[in-house]
Design a protein around this motif. Sequence first.
Motif, PDB file in Angstrom:
ATOM      1  N   ASN A  61      -9.668   8.133  -2.568  1.00 28.53           N
ATOM      2  CA  ASN A  61     -11.233   7.388  -2.416  1.00 28.53           C
ATOM      3  C   ASN A  61     -11.691   6.772  -3.657  1.00 28.53           C
ATOM      4  O   ASN A  61     -11.827   7.479  -4.705  1.00 28.53           O
ATOM      5  N   GLY A  62     -11.910   5.445  -3.659  1.00 28.31           N
ATOM      6  CA  GLY A  62     -12.468   4.760  -4.781  1.00 28.31           C
ATOM      7  C   GLY A  62     -11.472   4.354  -5.682  1.00 28.31           C
ATOM      8  O   GLY A  62     -11.673   3.882  -6.748  1.00 28.31           O
ATOM      9  N   ALA A  63     -10.254   4.766  -5.323  1.00 26.08           N
ATOM     10  CA  ALA A  63      -8.934   4.599  -6.578  1.00 26.08           C
ATOM     11  C   ALA A  63      -8.697   3.021  -6.855  1.00 26.08           C
ATOM     12  O   ALA A  63      -9.391   2.024  -5.862  1.00 26.08           O
ATOM     13  N   GLU A  64      -8.305   2.799  -7.982  1.00 25.70           N
ATOM     14  CA  GLU A  64      -8.038   1.323  -8.345  1.00 25.70           C
ATOM     15  C   GLU A  64      -6.522   1.306  -8.117  1.00 25.70           C
ATOM     16  O   GLU A  64      -5.783   1.930  -8.645  1.00 25.70           O
ATOM     17  N   LEU A  65      -6.261   0.553  -7.233  1.00 30.05           N
ATOM     18  CA  LEU A  65      -4.514   0.471  -7.121  1.00 30.05           C
ATOM     19  C   LEU A  65      -4.201  -0.922  -7.186  1.00 30.05           C
ATOM     20  O   LEU A  65      -4.812  -1.972  -7.091  1.00 30.05           O
ATOM     21  N   ASP A  66      -2.819  -0.997  -8.166  1.00 31.15           N
ATOM     22  CA  ASP A  66      -2.213  -2.175  -8.433  1.00 31.15           C
ATOM     23  C   ASP A  66      -1.043  -2.531  -7.110  1.00 31.15           C
ATOM     24  O   ASP A  66      -0.124  -1.910  -7.150  1.00 31.15           O
ATOM     25  N   LEU A  67      -1.324  -3.476  -6.501  1.00 30.38           N
ATOM     26  CA  LEU A  67      -0.390  -3.871  -5.412  1.00 30.38           C
ATOM     27  C   LEU A  67       0.576  -5.109  -5.737  1.00 30.38           C
ATOM     28  O   LEU A  67       1.018  -5.441  -4.874  1.00 30.38           O
ATOM     29  N   GLY A  68       0.505  -5.167  -6.899  1.00 29.15           N
ATOM     30  CA  GLY A  68       1.717  -6.264  -7.560  1.00 29.15           C
ATOM     31  C   GLY A  68       0.970  -7.803  -7.437  1.00 29.15           C
ATOM     32  O   GLY A  68      -0.245  -7.857  -7.285  1.00 29.15           O
ATOM     33  N   HIS A  77      -9.114  -4.682  -3.490  1.00 32.93           N
ATOM     34  CA  HIS A  77     -10.725  -4.938  -3.619  1.00 32.93           C
ATOM     35  C   HIS A  77     -11.020  -3.320  -3.606  1.00 32.93           C
ATOM     36  O   HIS A  77     -11.717  -2.979  -4.578  1.00 32.93           O
ATOM     37  N   LEU A  78     -10.699  -2.479  -2.718  1.00 28.38           N
ATOM     38  CA  LEU A  78     -11.149  -1.257  -2.535  1.00 28.38           C
ATOM     39  C   LEU A  78     -10.397  -0.564  -1.660  1.00 28.38           C
ATOM     40  O   LEU A  78      -9.835  -0.925  -0.728  1.00 28.38           O
ATOM     41  N   ILE A  79     -10.551   0.881  -1.854  1.00 26.70           N
ATOM     42  CA  ILE A  79      -9.961   2.053  -0.718  1.00 26.70           C
ATOM     43  C   ILE A  79     -10.952   2.986  -0.568  1.00 26.70           C
ATOM     44  O   ILE A  79     -11.458   3.634  -1.539  1.00 26.70           O
ATOM     45  N   GLU A  80     -11.347   3.163   0.414  1.00 29.66           N
ATOM     46  CA  GLU A  80     -12.431   4.228   0.828  1.00 29.66           C
ATOM     47  C   GLU A  80     -12.013   5.123   2.145  1.00 29.66           C
ATOM     48  O   GLU A  80     -11.616   4.802   3.036  1.00 29.66           O
ATOM     49  N   LEU A 115       0.917  -0.997  -0.079  1.00 30.35           N
ATOM     50  CA  LEU A 115       0.172  -0.210  -0.047  1.00 30.35           C
ATOM     51  C   LEU A 115       0.706   1.146  -0.023  1.00 30.35           C
ATOM     52  O   LEU A 115       0.720   2.183  -0.670  1.00 30.35           O
ATOM     53  N   GLN A 116       1.837   1.250   0.732  1.00 28.59           N
ATOM     54  CA  GLN A 116       2.820   2.555   0.776  1.00 28.59           C
ATOM     55  C   GLN A 116       3.321   2.711  -0.667  1.00 28.59           C
ATOM     56  O   GLN A 116       3.694   3.784  -0.802  1.00 28.59           O
ATOM     57  N   GLY A 117       3.951   1.704  -1.107  1.00 28.13           N
ATOM     58  CA  GLY A 117       4.467   1.652  -2.202  1.00 28.13           C
ATOM     59  C   GLY A 117       3.639   2.098  -3.099  1.00 28.13           C
ATOM     60  O   GLY A 117       4.292   2.762  -4.509  1.00 28.13           O
ATOM     61  N   VAL A 118       2.365   2.157  -3.260  1.00 29.10           N
ATOM     62  CA  VAL A 118       1.539   2.824  -4.431  1.00 29.10           C
ATOM     63  C   VAL A 118       0.955   3.954  -3.862  1.00 29.10           C
ATOM     64  O   VAL A 118       0.690   4.702  -4.707  1.00 29.10           O
ATOM     65  N   ILE A 119       0.607   4.241  -2.583  1.00 27.71           N
ATOM     66  CA  ILE A 119       0.257   5.392  -2.157  1.00 27.71           C
ATOM     67  C   ILE A 119       1.204   6.699  -2.229  1.00 27.71           C
ATOM     68  O   ILE A 119       0.639   7.787  -2.453  1.00 27.71           O
ATOM     69  N   TYR A 120       2.382   6.474  -1.844  1.00 21.49           N
ATOM     70  CA  TYR A 120       3.196   7.547  -1.842  1.00 21.49           C
ATOM     71  C   TYR A 120       3.571   8.424  -3.042  1.00 21.49           C
ATOM     72  O   TYR A 120       3.304   9.480  -3.216  1.00 21.49           O
ATOM     73  N   ILE A 139      -6.250  11.780   8.295  1.00 18.76           N
ATOM     74  CA  ILE A 139      -7.382  11.426   7.270  1.00 18.76           C
ATOM     75  C   ILE A 139      -7.112  10.037   7.269  1.00 18.76           C
ATOM     76  O   ILE A 139      -5.944   9.420   7.232  1.00 18.76           O
ATOM     77  N   THR A 140      -8.058   9.172   7.357  1.00 19.78           N
ATOM     78  CA  THR A 140      -8.082   7.859   7.708  1.00 19.78           C
ATOM     79  C   THR A 140      -8.866   6.982   6.343  1.00 19.78           C
ATOM     80  O   THR A 140     -10.082   7.381   6.138  1.00 19.78           O
ATOM     81  N   PHE A 141      -8.195   6.074   5.810  1.00 13.39           N
ATOM     82  CA  PHE A 141      -8.798   5.174   4.734  1.00 13.39           C
ATOM     83  C   PHE A 141      -8.800   3.908   5.141  1.00 13.39           C
ATOM     84  O   PHE A 141      -7.981   3.382   5.969  1.00 13.39           O
ATOM     85  N   ARG A 142      -9.653   3.209   4.516  1.00 11.01           N
ATOM     86  CA  ARG A 142      -9.819   1.614   4.696  1.00 11.01           C
ATOM     87  C   ARG A 142      -9.681   0.869   3.467  1.00 11.01           C
ATOM     88  O   ARG A 142     -10.318   1.358   2.503  1.00 11.01           O
TER      89      ARG A 142
END
Length: 132
Positions: free
Chosen positions: A88-95, A101-104, A8-13, A123-126
């Motif tokens: 929010n609602g992004a499509e993330l590729d975690l490798g 499935h989702l981030i909200e 997650l950190q690798g794609v969010i950053y 700010i908190t995301f799930r």
Amino acid sequence: MADPSLALQGVIYPRLQADCPSVSGRVYDRPPQAVVFPYIGLGEVQIVDDSADCIDGVEAFITLHVWSRAVGQVEAKRIASEIHSSLNGAELDLGSAWQFHLIEHRSTNYLSDPDGVTTHAVITFRALIDAR
């Protein structure tokens, strides 16, 4: 099993660096000593088991921190809005190790720090993720 918070950190950053122009790329896992405001700090992550029969899943709660020294809360709220739009609602590729499935968005809190000059947004995301 690898820690999904690393993926997650690798794609969010890099996403926040690209999508949050108000911080001009100042997104940090740990800010430097002479940090320039405003900036985004990658904060706490909580991983909660969400496994079921034949599914090795996790629920990840990701906390991001916005730090601003502008007068009032406007700058912090603008940056929080950029973060929300980016994730929010992004499509993330975690490798290959994780199926995303989702981030909200879950919550945003605005705080005035005791120093009297810093505004802090939390700010908190799930995110829901399964091991592949």
